[in-house]
Design a protein around this motif. Structure first.
Motif, PDB file in Angstrom:
ATOM      1  N   GLU A   1       9.494  -1.352 -22.773  1.00  0.00           N
ATOM      2  CA  GLU A   1      10.636  -1.196 -21.687  1.00  0.00           C
ATOM      3  C   GLU A   1      10.158  -0.718 -20.601  1.00  0.00           C
ATOM      4  N   ILE A   2      10.453  -1.733 -19.281  1.00  0.00           N
ATOM      5  CA  ILE A   2       9.726  -1.494 -17.877  1.00  0.00           C
ATOM      6  C   ILE A   2      10.632  -0.296 -17.469  1.00  0.00           C
ATOM      7  N   LYS A   3       9.875   0.978 -16.913  1.00  0.00           N
ATOM      8  CA  LYS A   3      10.367   2.127 -16.497  1.00  0.00           C
ATOM      9  C   LYS A   3      10.443   1.890 -14.849  1.00  0.00           C
ATOM     10  N   LEU A   4       9.166   1.321 -14.426  1.00  0.00           N
ATOM     11  CA  LEU A   4       9.118   1.284 -12.896  1.00  0.00           C
ATOM     12  C   LEU A   4       8.653  -0.034 -12.318  1.00  0.00           C
ATOM     13  N   GLN A   5       9.340  -0.622 -11.608  1.00  0.00           N
ATOM     14  CA  GLN A   5       8.650  -2.026 -11.004  1.00  0.00           C
ATOM     15  C   GLN A   5       8.750  -2.111  -9.603  1.00  0.00           C
ATOM     16  N   VAL A   6       7.531  -2.649  -9.074  1.00  0.00           N
ATOM     17  CA  VAL A   6       7.684  -2.981  -7.629  1.00  0.00           C
ATOM     18  C   VAL A   6       7.372  -4.515  -7.503  1.00  0.00           C
ATOM     19  N   SER A   7       8.204  -5.145  -6.373  1.00  0.00           N
ATOM     20  CA  SER A   7       8.000  -6.515  -6.539  1.00  0.00           C
ATOM     21  C   SER A   7       7.877  -6.746  -4.643  1.00  0.00           C
ATOM     22  N   GLY A   8       6.778  -7.796  -4.633  1.00  0.00           N
ATOM     23  CA  GLY A   8       6.733  -8.082  -3.184  1.00  0.00           C
ATOM     24  C   GLY A   8       6.427  -7.104  -2.118  1.00  0.00           C
TER      25      GLY A   8
ATOM     26  N   GLU B   1       4.914  -5.045   0.632  1.00  0.00           N
ATOM     27  CA  GLU B   1       3.918  -5.271   1.833  1.00  0.00           C
ATOM     28  C   GLU B   1       3.866  -4.153   2.662  1.00  0.00           C
ATOM     29  N   LYS B   2       2.656  -3.812   3.087  1.00  0.00           N
ATOM     30  CA  LYS B   2       2.409  -2.597   4.051  1.00  0.00           C
ATOM     31  C   LYS B   2       1.284  -2.788   5.281  1.00  0.00           C
ATOM     32  N   SER B   3       1.470  -2.984   6.466  1.00  0.00           N
ATOM     33  CA  SER B   3       0.471  -2.874   7.351  1.00  0.00           C
ATOM     34  C   SER B   3       0.378  -1.485   8.342  1.00  0.00           C
ATOM     35  N   PHE B   4      -0.785  -1.230   8.730  1.00  0.00           N
ATOM     36  CA  PHE B   4      -0.914  -0.198   9.605  1.00  0.00           C
ATOM     37  C   PHE B   4      -1.837  -0.988  10.878  1.00  0.00           C
ATOM     38  N   PRO B   5      -1.751  -0.280  12.015  1.00  0.00           N
ATOM     39  CA  PRO B   5      -2.637  -1.043  13.221  1.00  0.00           C
ATOM     40  C   PRO B   5      -4.022  -1.563  12.755  1.00  0.00           C
ATOM     41  N   GLY B   6      -3.979  -2.764  12.920  1.00  0.00           N
ATOM     42  CA  GLY B   6      -5.763  -3.502  12.748  1.00  0.00           C
ATOM     43  C   GLY B   6      -5.927  -3.538  11.157  1.00  0.00           C
ATOM     44  N   VAL B   7      -4.879  -3.443  10.268  1.00  0.00           N
ATOM     45  CA  VAL B   7      -5.331  -3.502   8.951  1.00  0.00           C
ATOM     46  C   VAL B   7      -3.877  -3.638   7.969  1.00  0.00           C
ATOM     47  N   LYS B   8      -3.934  -4.740   6.933  1.00  0.00           N
ATOM     48  CA  LYS B   8      -2.913  -5.082   6.338  1.00  0.00           C
ATOM     49  C   LYS B   8      -3.406  -4.223   4.932  1.00  0.00           C
ATOM     50  N   ALA B   9      -2.599  -3.192   4.583  1.00  0.00           N
ATOM     51  CA  ALA B   9      -2.958  -2.299   3.449  1.00  0.00           C
ATOM     52  C   ALA B   9      -2.451  -2.861   2.234  1.00  0.00           C
ATOM     53  N   LEU B  10      -1.169  -3.543   2.139  1.00  0.00           N
ATOM     54  CA  LEU B  10      -0.696  -4.102   0.864  1.00  0.00           C
ATOM     55  C   LEU B  10      -0.294  -5.388   1.115  1.00  0.00           C
ATOM     56  N   ASP B  11      -0.630  -6.524   0.255  1.00  0.00           N
ATOM     57  CA  ASP B  11      -0.106  -7.816   0.659  1.00  0.00           C
ATOM     58  C   ASP B  11       0.674  -8.428  -0.846  1.00  0.00           C
ATOM     59  N   HIS B  12       1.901  -8.414  -0.800  1.00  0.00           N
ATOM     60  CA  HIS B  12       2.683  -8.992  -1.660  1.00  0.00           C
ATOM     61  C   HIS B  12       2.254  -8.466  -2.983  1.00  0.00           C
ATOM     62  N   VAL B  13       2.328  -6.928  -3.388  1.00  0.00           N
ATOM     63  CA  VAL B  13       1.742  -6.552  -4.605  1.00  0.00           C
ATOM     64  C   VAL B  13       3.063  -6.458  -5.446  1.00  0.00           C
ATOM     65  N   ASN B  14       3.063  -7.073  -6.585  1.00  0.00           N
ATOM     66  CA  ASN B  14       3.821  -7.047  -7.900  1.00  0.00           C
ATOM     67  C   ASN B  14       3.165  -5.885  -8.991  1.00  0.00           C
ATOM     68  N   PHE B  15       3.774  -5.094  -9.445  1.00  0.00           N
ATOM     69  CA  PHE B  15       3.320  -4.185 -10.207  1.00  0.00           C
ATOM     70  C   PHE B  15       4.225  -3.498 -11.234  1.00  0.00           C
ATOM     71  N   SER B  16       4.182  -3.349 -12.491  1.00  0.00           N
ATOM     72  CA  SER B  16       5.067  -2.584 -13.142  1.00  0.00           C
ATOM     73  C   SER B  16       4.541  -1.730 -14.303  1.00  0.00           C
ATOM     74  N   VAL B  17       5.448  -0.619 -14.710  1.00  0.00           N
ATOM     75  CA  VAL B  17       4.813   0.596 -15.775  1.00  0.00           C
ATOM     76  C   VAL B  17       5.767   0.527 -16.747  1.00  0.00           C
ATOM     77  N   ARG B  18       5.433   0.616 -17.967  1.00  0.00           N
ATOM     78  CA  ARG B  18       6.213   0.379 -19.354  1.00  0.00           C
ATOM     79  C   ARG B  18       6.409   1.804 -19.461  1.00  0.00           C
ATOM     80  N   LYS B  19       7.603   2.180 -20.026  1.00  0.00           N
ATOM     81  CA  LYS B  19       8.057   3.362 -20.452  1.00  0.00           C
ATOM     82  C   LYS B  19       7.210   4.248 -21.442  1.00  0.00           C
ATOM     83  N   GLY B  20       6.846   5.415 -21.154  1.00  0.00           N
ATOM     84  CA  GLY B  20       6.132   6.210 -22.345  1.00  0.00           C
ATOM     85  C   GLY B  20       4.604   5.581 -22.523  1.00  0.00           C
ATOM     86  N   THR B  21       4.053   5.311 -21.295  1.00  0.00           N
ATOM     87  CA  THR B  21       2.636   4.774 -21.428  1.00  0.00           C
ATOM     88  C   THR B  21       2.056   5.329 -20.085  1.00  0.00           C
ATOM     89  N   VAL B  22       0.659   5.273 -20.220  1.00  0.00           N
ATOM     90  CA  VAL B  22      -0.286   5.595 -19.079  1.00  0.00           C
ATOM     91  C   VAL B  22      -0.787   4.485 -18.496  1.00  0.00           C
TER      92      VAL B  22
END
Length: 500
Positions: free
Chosen positions: A4-11, A13-34
């Motif tokens: 079971e997926i507890k947390l999911q991030v989809s697409g 993105e985050k930029s700071f002046p002069g640098v793109k820190a996150l580029d279309h990040v997809n990531f998910s964490v299952r319940k009860g896991t490390v």
């Protein structure tokens, strides 16, 4: 539990002046896991965690908890969604007591709007007894060790009934026994269905506790796998984008004359009978368990703290060191253990942080020679591969590894004879570690002397010519390169000092 997926991030993105820190990040964490996040410093791991915890606002993308889209404006709102984060750089108020720290931001209030201090004390006392913590609720945080404070922060997050806990380098400052205790706690949390996002540069830990491993590089996800489907070499090569052939680039260097000597050095109740020496081009290491007195000794040698007995010789001449200024004048510099407290000036840019210890080099004749300063700082940054958008970028916005390299640049600009490096690779990824080891080798080849304090035995064994071992404020042994082993180091590190 488990699929079971507890947390999911989809697409995201985050930029700071002069640098793109996150580029279309997809990531998910299952319940009860490390779920372990691996990647070099600056790869985007901590930025993503700060977005999940509400410290940063994403430029694009969506977060889902239990399949429902959520907007997280700040850490208080994150806590309301069951998210807790233990940051790598611990944020605490030294003048507060343990009980005040435990309930910071959630103090219980009575019916007249006053803080119920009796309840705070009662709950804190029960909590401390239950967790077998070696201090009382009224003790101020400034009297605790970094290790104690880190363990307190971990337990505090767990006690808040969070079901998503982010741990950023949680074992960087705690003892092996505390690490074992933390891993037991993590196993219990998993049984309760808690999801844990675990950031660590210690690969043996990652493979010990992770169910899933996601690798970041340059702000993007390279891969996500079950931990059982991936091996260490694959993780490292995906992190750094290249194969790491030799983790410790130690070279045999012809040693010169004796450059640095400390004789009969002592400070009551801290350390005593400290005698060691090092030659030009030599890297000597200091090993020992937490509390052995290594950092305390080096701080006193550098003049940050006082000493009562003993003398210091540099290049054969006795030197009188009462302050860091005295040390720098005599060609002795020290990279302190705590970047945050004794290293960086967070509100200043990287140029100012690098030139801070050597302003006389750039300010003379009543004028600040900015061009000279910029050129020399830029050159040392180039040699050390410091990643920064500009020379004026605030140092606080750089990754831990790049902050450490800026601090090393600061001391190299002083053209020292002897460098004390206290935990130079703490909280730094495999690739940045390799760069710092390479830099240490280059510095030694120039005939400079390096004293390295480290809690990582493989690092000492890989990089040093000799290793001194301390226990209870005394040197208990000295090993030459052919005698190195973790067993030999531990034997001396656990040696009890018998008085009289």
């Amino acid at each position: 539990m488990g699929e079971e997926i507890k947390l999911q991030v989809s697409g995201i993105e985050k930029s700071f002046p002069g640098v793109k820190a996150l580029d279309h990040v997809n990531f998910s964490v299952r319940k009860g896991t490390v779920h372990a996040l691996c990647g070099e410093n600056g790869a985007g791991k901590s930025t993503l965690m700060k977005i999940i915890n509400g410290q940063y606002k994403p430029d694009a993308g969506q977060i889902y908890i239990d399949g429902n889209p959520v907007t997280i404006k700040d850490p208080i709102q994150a806590a309301s969604y069951g998210i807790a984060m233990i940051p790598q750089e611990l944020n605490y108020v030294p003048e507060l007591t343990v009980e005040e720290n435990l309930f910071l931001g959630r103090l219980p209030v009575g019916k007249f709007g006053k803080v119920d201090w009796k309840k705070v004390h009662k709950d804190a006392t029960e909590f401390i007894e239950k967790e077998h913590l070696p201090y009382g609720p009224k003790q101020k945080l400034k009297t605790l060790t970094v290790s104690d404070i880190q363990m307190l922060e971990i337990i505090k997050a767990v006690s808040n009934d969070a079901d998503i806990i982010i741990m950023d380098e949680p074992t960087s400052s705690i003892t092996e026994r505390e690490v074992a205790s933390l891993f037991e706690k993590i196993a219990d949390l998993k049984k309760q269905g808690v999801s844990i996002i675990y950031i660590s540069h210690k690969m043996e830990e990652v493979f010990q506790i992770a169910d899933d491993i996601t690798i970041f590089r340059d702000g993007a996800v390279v891969s996500s796998d079950r931990a059982s489907d991936i091996d260490l070499d694959t993780v490292i090569s995906r992190m750094v984008g290249r194969k790491m052939t030799n983790v410790y680039p130690k070279e045999d260097i012809t040693l010169g004359d004796k450059m640095f000597e400390v004789k009969d050095f002592g400070q009551t109740n801290m350390f005593a009978d400290i005698n060691f020496e090092a030659r030009q081009g030599e890297i000597i290491g200091f090993a020992g368990l937490v509390g052995a007195g290594r950092t305390e000794t080096m701080r006193a040698v550098f003049g940050l703290d006082p000493h009562e007995t003993g003398e210091i010789l540099i290049d054969g001449k006795p030197v009188d060191i009462k302050s860091p200024e005295d040390s720098i004048k005599n060609g002795l510099v020290m990279l302190a253990e705590s970047r945050r407290e004794d290293g960086i000036v967070p509100v200043r840019g990287v140029r100012e942080n690098a030139s801070l210890a050597n302003l006389k080099r750039f300010i003379y004749g009543g004028t600040a020679h900015r061009g000279k300063e910029k050129n020399e700082v830029a050159e040392v940054f180039r040699q050390m591969n410091v990643k920064t958008p500009t020379l004026e970028t605030p140092i606080a916005s750089l990754s831990g590894g790049n902050q450490q390299k800026v601090l090393l640049a600061r001391w190299l600009l002083c053209e020292p004879k002897v460098m004390i490096l206290d935990e130079p690779t703490r909280g730094i990824d495999v690739g940045a570690k390799f760069e710092i080891y390479k830099l240490m080798t280059d510095i030694a080849k120039q005939g400079k002397t390096i004293v390295m304090v480290s809690s990582e035995m493989p690092e000492l064994i890989g990089m040093c010519d000799r290793i001194y071992v301390m226990s209870q404020g005394r040197i208990t042994g000295c090993l030459k390169r052919g005698e190195f082993s973790q067993e030999a180091i531990m034997k001396y590190a656990m040696q009890e000092i018998r008085e009289g």
